[in-house]
Design a protein around this motif. Sequence first.
Motif, PDB file in Angstrom:
ATOM      1  N   ARG A 100      -2.941 -17.011  -9.083  1.00 41.13           N
ATOM      2  CA  ARG A 100      -1.839 -17.438  -8.220  1.00 41.13           C
ATOM      3  C   ARG A 100      -1.425 -16.318  -7.269  1.00 41.13           C
ATOM      4  N   VAL A 101      -1.357 -15.103  -7.793  1.00 42.32           N
ATOM      5  CA  VAL A 101      -0.991 -13.957  -6.952  1.00 42.32           C
ATOM      6  C   VAL A 101      -2.056 -13.759  -5.873  1.00 42.32           C
ATOM      7  N   ASP A 102      -3.319 -13.934  -6.235  1.00 45.02           N
ATOM      8  CA  ASP A 102      -4.411 -13.785  -5.283  1.00 45.02           C
ATOM      9  C   ASP A 102      -4.343 -14.859  -4.197  1.00 45.02           C
ATOM     10  N   GLN A 103      -3.962 -16.077  -4.549  1.00 42.38           N
ATOM     11  CA  GLN A 103      -3.816 -17.145  -3.557  1.00 42.38           C
ATOM     12  C   GLN A 103      -2.738 -16.795  -2.529  1.00 42.38           C
ATOM     13  N   VAL A 104      -1.629 -16.264  -3.019  1.00 41.72           N
ATOM     14  CA  VAL A 104      -0.532 -15.908  -2.118  1.00 41.72           C
ATOM     15  C   VAL A 104      -0.958 -14.744  -1.224  1.00 41.72           C
ATOM     16  N   LEU A 105      -1.658 -13.777  -1.780  1.00 44.60           N
ATOM     17  CA  LEU A 105      -2.133 -12.656  -0.970  1.00 44.60           C
ATOM     18  C   LEU A 105      -3.124 -13.126   0.099  1.00 44.60           C
ATOM     19  N   ALA A 106      -3.931 -14.138  -0.215  1.00 45.18           N
ATOM     20  CA  ALA A 106      -4.860 -14.683   0.774  1.00 45.18           C
ATOM     21  C   ALA A 106      -4.097 -15.344   1.923  1.00 45.18           C
ATOM     22  N   ILE A 107      -3.014 -16.036   1.612  1.00 44.27           N
ATOM     23  CA  ILE A 107      -2.183 -16.650   2.656  1.00 44.27           C
ATOM     24  C   ILE A 107      -1.592 -15.570   3.545  1.00 44.27           C
ATOM     25  N   ILE A 108      -1.115 -14.495   2.934  1.00 39.04           N
ATOM     26  CA  ILE A 108      -0.525 -13.397   3.693  1.00 39.04           C
ATOM     27  C   ILE A 108      -1.584 -12.743   4.577  1.00 39.04           C
ATOM     28  N   LYS A 109      -2.770 -12.540   4.052  1.00 38.45           N
ATOM     29  CA  LYS A 109      -3.839 -11.905   4.825  1.00 38.45           C
ATOM     30  C   LYS A 109      -4.261 -12.773   6.004  1.00 38.45           C
ATOM     31  N   ARG A 110      -4.374 -14.092   5.802  1.00 36.39           N
ATOM     32  CA  ARG A 110      -4.756 -14.990   6.889  1.00 36.39           C
ATOM     33  C   ARG A 110      -3.721 -15.010   8.006  1.00 36.39           C
ATOM     34  N   SER A 111      -2.474 -14.729   7.684  1.00 36.88           N
ATOM     35  CA  SER A 111      -1.431 -14.756   8.707  1.00 36.88           C
ATOM     36  C   SER A 111      -1.385 -13.468   9.522  1.00 36.88           C
ATOM     37  N   ASN A 112      -2.195 -12.457   9.142  1.00 35.61           N
ATOM     38  CA  ASN A 112      -2.281 -11.184   9.878  1.00 35.61           C
ATOM     39  C   ASN A 112      -0.952 -10.450   9.973  1.00 35.61           C
ATOM     40  N   VAL A 113      -0.202 -10.450   8.892  1.00 38.30           N
ATOM     41  CA  VAL A 113       1.046  -9.691   8.846  1.00 38.30           C
ATOM     42  C   VAL A 113       0.688  -8.208   8.817  1.00 38.30           C
ATOM     43  N   SER A 114       1.360  -7.414   9.647  1.00 40.15           N
ATOM     44  CA  SER A 114       0.997  -6.006   9.735  1.00 40.15           C
ATOM     45  C   SER A 114       1.864  -5.103   8.858  1.00 40.15           C
ATOM     46  N   LYS A 115       3.047  -5.547   8.490  1.00 44.15           N
ATOM     47  CA  LYS A 115       3.938  -4.717   7.677  1.00 44.15           C
ATOM     48  C   LYS A 115       4.120  -5.374   6.308  1.00 44.15           C
ATOM     49  N   LEU A 116       3.285  -4.988   5.349  1.00 42.54           N
ATOM     50  CA  LEU A 116       3.326  -5.559   4.012  1.00 42.54           C
ATOM     51  C   LEU A 116       3.520  -4.439   3.006  1.00 42.54           C
ATOM     52  N   GLY A 117       4.445  -4.649   2.077  1.00 43.57           N
ATOM     53  CA  GLY A 117       4.672  -3.678   1.015  1.00 43.57           C
ATOM     54  C   GLY A 117       4.784  -4.364  -0.329  1.00 43.57           C
ATOM     55  N   PHE A 118       4.232  -3.711  -1.358  1.00 43.68           N
ATOM     56  CA  PHE A 118       4.323  -4.222  -2.725  1.00 43.68           C
ATOM     57  C   PHE A 118       5.504  -3.530  -3.387  1.00 43.68           C
ATOM     58  N   ILE A 119       6.383  -4.322  -3.971  1.00 41.50           N
ATOM     59  CA  ILE A 119       7.514  -3.735  -4.682  1.00 41.50           C
ATOM     60  C   ILE A 119       7.457  -4.172  -6.137  1.00 41.50           C
ATOM     61  N   GLY A 120       8.042  -3.369  -6.994  1.00 43.20           N
ATOM     62  CA  GLY A 120       8.058  -3.667  -8.415  1.00 43.20           C
ATOM     63  C   GLY A 120       6.794  -3.242  -9.119  1.00 43.20           C
ATOM     64  N   ASN A 121       6.022  -2.318  -8.543  1.00 45.10           N
ATOM     65  CA  ASN A 121       4.771  -1.888  -9.168  1.00 45.10           C
ATOM     66  C   ASN A 121       5.008  -1.101 -10.443  1.00 45.10           C
ATOM     67  N   GLU A 122       6.213  -0.596 -10.638  1.00 49.88           N
ATOM     68  CA  GLU A 122       6.496   0.195 -11.848  1.00 49.88           C
ATOM     69  C   GLU A 122       6.401  -0.660 -13.115  1.00 49.88           C
ATOM     70  N   GLN A 123       6.505  -1.963 -13.005  1.00 48.93           N
ATOM     71  CA  GLN A 123       6.408  -2.826 -14.188  1.00 48.93           C
ATOM     72  C   GLN A 123       4.991  -2.875 -14.753  1.00 48.93           C
ATOM     73  N   TYR A 124       4.016  -2.434 -14.001  1.00 48.12           N
ATOM     74  CA  TYR A 124       2.638  -2.442 -14.459  1.00 48.12           C
ATOM     75  C   TYR A 124       2.217  -1.112 -15.084  1.00 48.12           C
ATOM     76  N   ARG A 125       3.093  -0.148 -15.051  1.00 49.09           N
ATOM     77  CA  ARG A 125       2.784   1.182 -15.600  1.00 49.09           C
ATOM     78  C   ARG A 125       2.729   1.112 -17.120  1.00 49.09           C
ATOM     79  N   GLU A 126       1.732   1.790 -17.672  1.00 48.83           N
ATOM     80  CA  GLU A 126       1.601   1.827 -19.143  1.00 48.83           C
ATOM     81  C   GLU A 126       2.289   3.070 -19.650  1.00 48.83           C
ATOM     82  N   PHE A 127       2.880   2.942 -20.817  1.00 47.93           N
ATOM     83  CA  PHE A 127       3.573   4.085 -21.415  1.00 47.93           C
ATOM     84  C   PHE A 127       2.734   4.712 -22.488  1.00 47.93           C
TER      85      PHE A 127
END
Length: 141
Positions: free
Chosen positions: A114-141
Amino acid sequence: MAMSGGTEDGEPMGEMNTTPLIDVMLVLLIMFIITIPIQTHAVKVDLPQNSDSNRNENIDPVKNKIVVDANGNLTWNGAPVNEVTLTQYLEQTKTISPEPELHFQPDATAKYDRVDQVLAIIKRSNVSKLGFIGNEQYREF
């Protein structure tokens, strides 16, 4: 123009000279062709006009946020959207000058497909200013 001297016995020529008649007819034909109006086959179509009133109130001119929750549902600035609406919003953000930032925040438990589908939509729209937020939730302790 062709001229004929007639016969040698001195009799006048019995045939009519058609060369001047043909010349006049050609001139009239050319004048007729020039004066015919050009025919155009046009289809009138009333297209919608762009105006600032058509802009969606859900689009922030500074930054916009797309969230994918654990169930795979999409939200745009907190409002639920589908893929078609998301594509329309992304196209509208490209018309804003300067282009607003797009923040993408997938939930840690959201399906990768599902995340990949949304990223494909974003890529097709040629948005130039994209940022990922909340990446700290994927960090392993």
